[in-house]
Each structure stands twice: as C-alpha cells, then as structure tokens.
Design a protein around this motif. Structure first.
Motif, PDB file in Angstrom:
ATOM      1  N   LYS A  29       2.806   1.261  13.737  1.00 51.80           N
ATOM      2  CA  LYS A  29       2.180   0.948  12.788  1.00 51.80           C
ATOM      3  C   LYS A  29       2.110  -0.723  12.242  1.00 51.80           C
ATOM      4  N   PHE A  46       3.356   1.640   3.887  1.00 54.79           N
ATOM      5  CA  PHE A  46       4.043   2.908   3.930  1.00 54.79           C
ATOM      6  C   PHE A  46       4.041   3.955   5.098  1.00 54.79           C
ATOM      7  N   ALA A  80      -0.469   4.104  -1.492  1.00 49.69           N
ATOM      8  CA  ALA A  80      -1.254   5.216  -1.950  1.00 49.69           C
ATOM      9  C   ALA A  80      -1.350   6.146  -0.568  1.00 49.69           C
ATOM     10  N   CYS A 132       0.905  -1.360   0.094  1.00 49.07           N
ATOM     11  CA  CYS A 132      -0.213   0.180  -0.089  1.00 49.07           C
ATOM     12  C   CYS A 132       0.856   1.123   0.025  1.00 49.07           C
TER      13      CYS A 132
END
Ligand code: C5P
Length: 401
Positions: free
Chosen positions: A339, A325, A277, A275
């Motif tokens: 995260k 990311f 985006a 991911c």
C-alpha cells in the motif's frame, strides 16, 4: 533571533513605561524593526517623541490622527498584520484585564485583537495588584489564548513597597523572547491535513452504509500537531467528537466524496497529510429520494467504488509528506508495504486487528510505523494520545532530516 523581525510594542500607562525607551533601543540594536502603539495614559509617563525618535517610526496613540489640521485614520488591522511579534510592555492590570475580556476602547487593544502573530506581555504593577485573583485570572485567560507572559520581577516598587510586580528589565525581556523563539515548536509554520472518522454513504434519506470508526486516532493526531505548533485542517466524517483549539480548523463532512473534495481543496498548500479516516470503499449506486419500503423477498443494493482519497493525494503529491493508515487482518506487513508503494506514501501506520486493543473504537492502539525506505518500527500497546505522539516523533524526525 530578533534580526529582521517586525516588533509592535504596545505601551500601557504605568511608571515602568519609562523603561521602554531602553527596550526600544535594545530591540533596534538587535536588528528588529519597531513600531510603537501606546495608550493615552502611557504618554504621561514617556514621551511619544522620544519613542518615535528611537524607533524611527511614528508613534500611534489614537484611532484618529490630527496633523496640520487634517485627520487621518490609524489602521489597527494593518498594524496587527504587519507585526511578527507583539509585545505589550508594561502591561498594566487595567490593560491585561481588557485584553483578557476583548475590550477594545483604544488603539492598543484594537491592534492586539487584530494581531495574528505571537503576543508577549510583561506585567507591571504593585505587588498586591499582581497577586490579586482578578489579575491572576486575566493572566491565565491570556495564556489560554496562546499569549506568553514575561513574568514580573521582584524588587523595589514605585509605591515604596518591596515585592513582585516590577516589569522585567528590558534586557531580560529581550532574553526571554529570544529564548522562547529559539525553543520554537517543531511544527511551527507547518500546515497539516488530517482525515478522521468514518464516512456515511447514503442509501435513502434515513439510512447509510458506515463503519465503526470513532475518529479518535485522527483527532488525537490533530491535537498533537497543533500543540507542536502546526496549523491543522482536520477533515472528519460523522463523529461525536469535537475539538476546540486555536490551531485546528475542523471541517465536518459526511460522505467519501465530500471528504475527497475537502482534502483536495487544501492539499496543495499542506506540508504534511495524514489519512486516518476509515473511508467507505463503496457507496450505493442509487440513493433513493424517499425512505425505501420493505417488500417481500431479498433486496439488492448495487454499490459503486468511492474515490480512494489517499491514493489520489499520493498521485498529486508535490512537496507533501504523506502518511496513510493500514488496518490489516492477514499478511499485514506485506500488505502495508504494498500500500505504501502503490499509493506513493512517505510512511504508513499499520495497526493489526490481531493485536488486542488495536484499531477501531478503543482508547488504545498498537502500531508499526513503516517509512518509504522500508524502515520498520514497532511500538507497544499505548493510549491513542501516546500513539499520536509516537507518530509525530517519527514524522518530525523525517521532515527535519
Ligand atoms: O487501501 P485501504 O483502504 O486499506 O487504505 C487505507 C488507507 O487509505 C487509510 O489511510 C485511509 O484513510 C485511506 N483511504 C482513503 N480513501 C479511501 C479508502 C482508504 O483515503 N477511499
């Protein structure tokens, strides 16, 4: 390497066709299953009966088969799908040119167009034909479609001349294919999902909430993966970028919710998901159906949370290797590690806004790669294609471990 492989041998009409009897013998000896499709002119050089005896399969020449007074249809699509490898040998100048241009006037060509497997071709022709710019063009075009040439060899030619153009010897054709297969690309057979770009969250028909992401990092990751042999689904928010690659399916979306749907539709089938985006965390709660008119005083936009796509992929993870990311401005490492664990990731790529040249918009990036064992690797400032390469090296070393 060839044991158990289904090989479709396409024979076109050149004198080298006589060598295909030896080629079929060698393929069968190597444990392959062989089916032969040939052009009418090839059948003047080598007998279909010899080839069907050697291959232990009927030899196909035409779309329509006439046998014992009845007609049957040779299904080129089925043949194309049956094959693990298609080998066109000998490939004459005429057949090469037709393959390169999508001409489909015989069963061999229709089968070639239907084949989804790797295609190898072994040119065979006189030296001046082999050197001719139009032949070279055909070869370049075919290679750009992902077909692989088994180069012609030098020696005495049927014309009596001496030079390059002889079909590679059957033993060399087999060696070539085996070597090529052994070199197998590290992501071949792998399915990869990549998200890229920003999302746009509508306020009214002409306005949206967005961000500065260009999608460049995600597009580079997709290109690299496809070049390493993966089949890539690239789900991108609004961006000016475009991509043409036979290994990439580009799915364009606008909002976070559309991106969420597009990702979950394909995710169960994926081996790796990244991911990259920059998804909007919030969207306007009410989208006006008409353009909002300005009024006196302030205006308040009520926002509601968007789904966290990465988190939802982490929660529904089965076998996938999932990478996120993180773009952090403070306590970078701690936040990235948090995260990684909270979203059930296998790895996270941290780019810090504190580093010049890292993050949105630019052509460079500076990353730290952290895996789920909290192994940390920091890279220097690099171009985005180089960064994509580094990220894939890290992922490949872990999925192949
Ligand atoms: O939590 P944060 O938004 O900082 O995490 C960033 C990572 O999560 C990125 O990989 C981004 O693509 C992904 N993300 C997502 N859906 C969201 C927000 C972020 O997939 N709604």
């Amino acid at each position: 390497m060839l044991g158990g492989k289904k090989i479709l041998l396409g024979i076109s009409g050149g004198i080298a066709a006589y060598k295909t009897t030896f080629l079929v013998r060698l393929l069968i000896k190597a444990g392959a299953q062989v089916k032969v499709v040939m052009t009418q002119s090839a059948s003047s050089f080598v007998s279909p009966l010899t080839l069907s005896t050697l291959s232990k399969n009927p030899v196909l020449l035409d779309f329509v088969n006439e046998e014992d007074g009845s007609l049957s249809w040779n299904n080129h699509v089925e043949l194309g799908l049956w094959a693990d490898i298609m080998l066109v040998a000998p490939a004459t100048a005429n057949t090469l040119s037709k393959m390169a241009n999508g001409v489909c006037d015989n069963l061999l060509l229709a089968t070639y167009l239907s084949a989804k497997c790797p295609v190898y071709f072994a040119p065979a022709m006189d030296l001046d034909m082999y050197k001719h710019p139009s032949t070279k063009n055909s070869i370049t075009k075919l290679e750009s479609y992902g077909n692989v040439m088994i180069p012609a060899e030098s020696g005495e030619l049927a014309s009596g001349l001496h030079g390059e153009g002889r079909m590679a010897e059957p033993e060399n054709i087999i060696k070539f294919i085996e070597k090529h297969l052994a070199e197998g690309l590290p992501l071949s057979g792998k399915k990869v999902l990549i998200t890229a770009g920003p999302t746009h969250e509508a306020i009214d028909p002409v306005r949206f909430l967005g961000n500065k992401s260009t999608g460049a990092m995600g597009f580079e990751l997709a290109k690299k993966a496809a070049n390493l042999g993966a089949q890539v689904i690239l789900v991108s928010g609004p961006t000016h970028l475009s991509i043409e690659h036979s290994g990439i399916t580009l799915v364009r979306v606008t909002s976070a919710r559309e991106m969420y749907e597009a990702c979950h539709k394909v995710y169960p089938d994926m081996d790796v998901a990244i991911c990259a985006a920059a998804v909007a965390d919030y969207r306007p709660k009410h989208v006006a159906s008409e353009k909002i008119k300005k009024k006196e005083g302030n205006m308040h936009l009520e926002l509601e949370r968007n789904p966290d796509i990465l988190l939802s992929l982490g929660e529904s993870k089965k076998h996938q290797f999932l990478v996120g990311f993180a773009l952090e401005t403070q306590n970078e490492l701690e936040n990235a590690k948090d995260k990684l664990q909270r979203k059930h990731l296998d790895a996270i790529v941290l780019n810090s806004l504190k580093d010049d040249g890292a993050g949105f918009g630019g052509t460079t990036n500076k990353i730290t790669f952290i895996d789920k064992n909290l192994e940390i690797k920091t890279f220097g400032l690099k171009t985005k294609p180089e960064v994509a390469s580094d990220i894939w090296d890290e992922i490949i070393s872990r999925i192949h471990a």
